[in-house]
Structures are given as structure tokens and as C-alpha cells.
Design an enzyme around this catalytic site. Structure first.
Site, short mmCIF file in Angstrom:
data_model
loop_
_atom_site.label_atom_id
_atom_site.label_comp_id
_atom_site.label_asym_id
_atom_site.label_seq_id
_atom_site.Cartn_x
_atom_site.Cartn_y
_atom_site.Cartn_z
N HIS A 241 0.83 -1.22 0.00
CA HIS A 241 0.00 0.00 0.00
C HIS A 241 0.87 1.27 0.00
O HIS A 241 0.79 2.10 -0.89
CB HIS A 241 -0.86 0.07 1.27
CG HIS A 241 -1.72 -1.11 1.54
ND1 HIS A 241 -2.88 -1.36 0.84
CD2 HIS A 241 -1.63 -2.11 2.47
CE1 HIS A 241 -3.47 -2.44 1.33
NE2 HIS A 241 -2.73 -2.92 2.31
C1 BDR Z 1 -3.03 1.00 5.43
O1 BDR Z 1 -3.21 0.60 6.79
C2 BDR Z 1 -2.00 0.10 7.29
O2 BDR Z 1 -2.29 -1.10 7.92
C3 BDR Z 1 -1.04 -0.01 6.15
O3 BDR Z 1 0.28 0.28 6.57
C4 BDR Z 1 -1.54 1.01 5.17
O4 BDR Z 1 -1.03 2.30 5.47
C5 BDR Z 1 -3.82 0.08 4.53
O5 BDR Z 1 -5.17 0.13 4.85
#
Ligand code: BDR
Ligand code: CA
Length: 312
Positions: A241
Site C-alpha cells: 500500500h
Molecule cells: C493502510 O493501513 C495500514 O495497515 C497499512 O500500513 C496502510 O497504510 C492500509 O489500509
């Protein structure tokens, strides 16, 4: 000239890869890394941030602790995704790099006042608490921000922490709503694109085979992180992500999206933290974000390999 950025983060295995990518890229100058409460409490995210910066051999980059809770709510964490330390997958030594004494929010304010107006990009890859708090305390800095490139939200993919909301926005929807209403140009990496940034087995093994310490750490982190998405979505590969934000700064041509209006739901009975994205431009509301929906996945992973290979 390198683009000046401040990374605001709650590391997080995918945050860690984003930070490493930024530190490995000559197009980017990281002015500082600010921790926020999110995946795990602040006491852990600030330590994790220092471990990552130290792993990259970049002890010249200052690390700050920001807010320890959302603006108006209790903290929601995600140990079920990231493990109890927030950065499970590999045991790293306690960092020697000290935490800066200055509060992270004050650092953001000071840096934006010090640097030329329009020259600093904020890269929030956790809940938006620190950014909103900095804008509340010092409204004069809002017009000085070049842009915000954030990971957060979802529309076609709907939610990951609730049926309607993505984690970073859900944890502090009031902060997110203020940031999206701030008028600062926003580039948004929602789940719609980040769920396409999936690691492959070959790529992970390539990381593990790198001669330095960073490549094997990335392999261990993504292996840990992958297990959650495999069980939940049946997908193979871990979604990177947060690295999408840094990759966009380096290679925006790898991404595709639309300038649209995005509003954050703060009062929904079932939809708190939802990013209501007007992809079809039916609301008549003015665009406030570049909503990224697609990426050249192979191009992004080639970029990651090239850059991460330069780290110690
Ligand atoms: C986001 O939430 C976190 O768990 C990850 O690092 C990312 O920033 C994804 O939903
Ligand atoms: Ca994150």
C-alpha cells in the site's frame, strides 16, 4: 533538485518499504520521519520508525514522535495485520538513533515555515492525525504545502477495517475530513490501486537474495504481511500500500487516476471513515484529490528492486 518530503507514518511493514524506497531515491530528500499512532500505539511506531531509518544507514534523517491518539476518538489498532510490534517478520536490534525531543507536529510546522513556500510535500501513510493537528495549530502553513501524497481510503474496493472504510481514514476520520477540506492538492492512493501492488514470490526471493541487510528484511516483512491478505482475500502476494506514494513521486507515469471530489464520512451509522469518491463526477462538488485507481505493477516493482538494491 530533489523533492523535499516529510513522511508521516505508523510503521507497519509496508510503511517500512515506503521509507526505504524514499531513502534510496536521489529524487527525494526526506526532511524527517514523523511517527503517529495507528497500526500500533505511538510508543511502538516511533521505535519502528527509528529501526527502519537506522537499517537504511541514514541516521542523518531525524525521527519524531507525533500524536498518540486520534483527534476525537479512541485509537483503533491493527495488530492482527502487522503483529504485536507493528513490524513483525524480523527481529531488529533496539535502535541507537535517538528520538528527537521536538514534538512531530511542531517539526512539521517549523519545517514548512522554514523551507520555501510550495517546496515541501507531505507523505502521510498512516492516520492523518499529525497533519490535521499541524494545520489546526498553524493555519499559515496550509498554503505553504506543495501537496499531500497519501495512502488512504477506498471506493470500488470498499473497506478493509470495516465494510465501508479503509484503516488509515477510519482511525481518524475527523483528521482526514479536515485534510481533504484543506485546499492542499492531494494525491490519494486508495485500496483500489494498492490492492494491485501485490508482491510476487519471485520479487520477494529477489529481495531475500540481495547482498545487504535491507533486502532480506523487506522479504521477511512482506512474508509476514502476506499471510493476512492471503487468508482474507485469497490473494497471493502482499499489497505494498504505502510504497505507492513514494513510487508516484518518483514515477507518476506508472499511475493513472482522475481529479475528483472525495468527502470523508464522519457521522455514518455503518460508514464512518468511508471516502465517498465521486469517480463519475455526479455530485457537482469541486475536485479536491487526484484519486489513483491503476498502476503499472511491473514497473513499480522494477523500480523497487532497482532502488532497494542500492541500500546497505
Ligand atoms: C493502510 O493501513 C495500514 O495497515 C497499512 O500500513 C496502510 O497504510 C492500509 O489500509
Ligand atoms: Ca501505514
Amino acid at each position: 533538485m530533489a523533492q523535499k518530503i516529510i513522511i508521516d507514518t505508523d510503521p507497519g511493514q509496508d510503511d517500512a518499504v515506503a521509507i526505504l524506497l524514499a531513502l534510496a531515491s536521489p529524487e527525494i530528500e526526506v526532511l524527517g520521519v514523523v511517527a503517529v499512532a495507528g497500526n500500533v500505539p505511538l510508543a511502538l511506531t516511533e521505535v519502528n520508525a527509528r529501526k527502519i531509518v537506522e537499517l537504511a544507514g541514514r541516521t542523518d534523517v531525524p525521527v519524531f514522535a507525533g500524536c498518540d491518539r486520534p483527534l476525537a476518538r479512541d485509537l483503533v489498532t491493527a495488530e492482527h495485520v502487522h503483529g504485536k510490534t507493528g513490524l513483525d517478520g524480523i527481529d531488529l536490534p533496539a535502535p541507537g538513533l535517538p528520538l528527537q525531543a521536538q514534538h512531530g507536529v511542531e517539526f512539521i510546522i517549523e519545517a514548512l515555515r522554514r523551507e520555501a513556500a510550495g517546496s515541501v510535500t507531505l507523505v502521510p501513510i498512516g492516520p492523518l492525525t499529525n497533519i490535521a493537528e499541524a494545520f489546526r495549530r498553524a493555519p499559515d502553513i496550509i498554503g505553504r504545502v506543495q501537496r499531500i501524497v497519501l495512502m488512504g481510503g477506498a471506493y470500488f474496493e470498499v473497506g478493509n477495517i470495516t465494510p465501508a472504510a479503509e484503516f488509515n481514514i477510519y482511525v481518524d476520520p475527523e483528521a482526514a475530513a479536515e485534510v481533504f477540506a484543506s485546499g492542499v492538492p492531494i494525491v490519494m492512493m486508495p485500496l483500489d490501486v494498492t490492492h494491485k501492488a501485490l508482491t510476487s514470490r519471485d520479487w520477494v526471493e529477489g529481495m531475500r537474495a540481495l547482498p545487504g541487510r535491507c533486502g532480506p528484511a523487506v522479504a521477511s516483512w512482506t512474508d509476514f504481511f502476506e499471510r493476512y491478505d492471503r487468508e482474507k482475500y485469497g490473494s497471493s502476494g502482499a499489497p505494498l500500500h504505502d510504497p505507492c506514494t513514494i513510487a508516484w513521486l518518483i514515477r507518476p507515469d506508472l499511475f493513472h487516476g482522475r481529479e475528483i471530489n472525495v468527502e470523508v464520512e464522519t457521522e455514518g451509522k455503518f460508514t464512518t471513515g468511508m471516502t465517498v469518491a465521486d469517480w463519475w463526477r455526479v455530485s457537482g462538488r469541486a475536485p479536491n484529490a487526484l484519486f489513483i485507481r491503476d498502476l503499472d505493477r511491473d514497473g513499480m516493482f522494477a523500480l523497487l528492486t532497482e532502488r532497494l538494491a542500492t541500500l546497505p
